[in-house]
Design an enzyme around this catalytic site. Structure first.
Site, PDB file in Angstrom:
ATOM      1  N   LYS A 131       0.873   5.909   4.803  1.00 34.43           N
ATOM      2  CA  LYS A 131       0.492   5.725   3.393  1.00 34.43           C
ATOM      3  C   LYS A 131      -0.859   6.355   3.069  1.00 34.43           C
ATOM      4  O   LYS A 131      -1.143   6.673   1.921  1.00 34.43           O
ATOM      5  CB  LYS A 131       0.507   4.242   3.005  1.00 34.43           C
ATOM      6  N   GLY A 132      -1.709   6.562   4.070  1.00 30.56           N
ATOM      7  CA  GLY A 132      -2.958   7.264   3.852  1.00 30.56           C
ATOM      8  C   GLY A 132      -3.976   6.481   3.064  1.00 30.56           C
ATOM      9  O   GLY A 132      -4.054   5.251   3.165  1.00 30.56           O
TER      10      GLY A 132
END
Ligand code: B12
Length: 263
Positions: A131-132
């Site tokens: 998801k960063g």
């Protein structure tokens, strides 16, 4: 805005060069008129003037929190400052992925961990997890990276063993707690242990955390240090550029006797 003197750069509070700033600290006493006066005198003793207590509150038994406004005349010669910059081009994840597959021709292997006593995982996850962070996807999602995230409280030796086992190109170290400079000691610990095993040139070494700076990371022996606001694509791009640099060196230099500078 008035003209700024870059040879004695000062904080901007209400007007240019007024030198006004805000600081906060706790005192191990209950909030009271005496505590307020103690905080005021303390800040004056540090060499600041126009001291105003903006906030005093209780934050536990026998502890008070202060937010203080004050001023200084001591600035810094900004014009002469030289600070290493991570630089590098800003590239999108798609562009980096394309470049890795075209030029490195295989996924780059990275192993990351938060070592020692430090239990903070969010920073490393922000860089590695799918998801960063801040709308920027993490390295796990790239086709150009194969990632191992070992989590937190990992002994340094285990991180090294895993990096060897995975044939890692890069080691990513996260250090969040900085009490008593433990982040620096743990960063050094990795370098010392790698050196003992003759492995300090083998990996691209990257540190990250809110109190890590690129300058400090270079001094300790890392290739880069990322701090608050670091985005996965910045890290991915740095690793890609380092990989290319190293691949170029192996092509142009004999394998024996090559040394990386600064370590
Ligand atoms: C969440 C949190 C926790 C959670 C952690 C949960 C988890 N799974 O991570 C819990 C509750 C467990 C926790 C515990 C503790 N915490 Co805490 N915690 C925080 C908090 C609120 C947020 C940290 C966070 O997640 N930030 C968000 C991430 C995204 O930001 P980041 O870590 O900076 O990461 C970014 C960059 O730094 C960089 N980065 C980070 N790592 C890496 C690695 C690489 C390779 C790269 C490239 C980049 C990179 O990229 C990220 C994205 O931009 C902070 C306060 C704060 N507001 O920051 C305190 C804070 C970090 N904690 C603190 C403390 C003191 C503790 C405890 C010691 C408290 C206690 N007395 O028990 C314990 C420590 C336990 C331990 N053994 O480590 C202090 C540290 C003070 C200091 N200077 O050392 C802070 C600052 C709070 C404070 N003001 O006192 N904490």
């Amino acid at each position: 805005m008035g003209k700024i003197n870059f040879n004695n750069l000062l904080p901007y509070g209400d007007t240019t060069e007024d030198g006004a700033f805000q600081l906060s600290f706790t005192l191990p006493v209950e909030p009271s008129a005496k505590a307020r006066e103690a905080a005021t005198q303390m800040v004056r003793n540090w060499g600041f003037f126009d001291v105003k207590i903006a906030h005093m509150s209780k934050i536990g038994v026998n502890y008070s929190l202060f937010v203080v406004f004050a001023r200084t005349e001591k600035g810094v010669d900004y014009a002469k400052l030289e600070v290493p910059d991570l630089g590098g081009e800003k590239r999108s994840y798609k562009e980096i992925d394309r470049l890795i597959l075209a030029n490195v021709k295989r996924p780059i292997r990275v192993v990351g961990a938060c070592t020692g006593y430090d239990a903070h995982t969010v920073g490393l996850d922000a860089i590695l997890n799918m998801k960063g962070f801040d709308g920027d996807i993490g390295l796990e999602r790239y086709k150009g990276f194969r990632t191992v995230n070992m989590g937190s409280q990992v002994p340094t030796e285990e991180l090294i063993e895993r990096a060897i086992k995975e044939k890692a190109d890069a080691i990513l170290l996260s250090k969040v707690v900085s009490q008593k400079d433990i982040h620096i000691s743990d960063m050094r610990d990795l370098i010392v242990r790698l050196k003992k095993r003759g492995l300090e040139e083998k990996f691209i070494l990257i540190a990250g955390g809110p109190r890590v700076t690129h300058k400090m990371a270079l001094e300790v022996g890392f290739d880069a240090g990322f701090t608050i606001g670091a985005r996965p694509s910045d890290v991915a791009n740095f690793i890609y550029e380092q990989m290319i640099e190293r691949l170029d060196k192996t092509e142009t230099q004999p394998a024996i006797g090559k040394k990386k500078s600064g370590k």
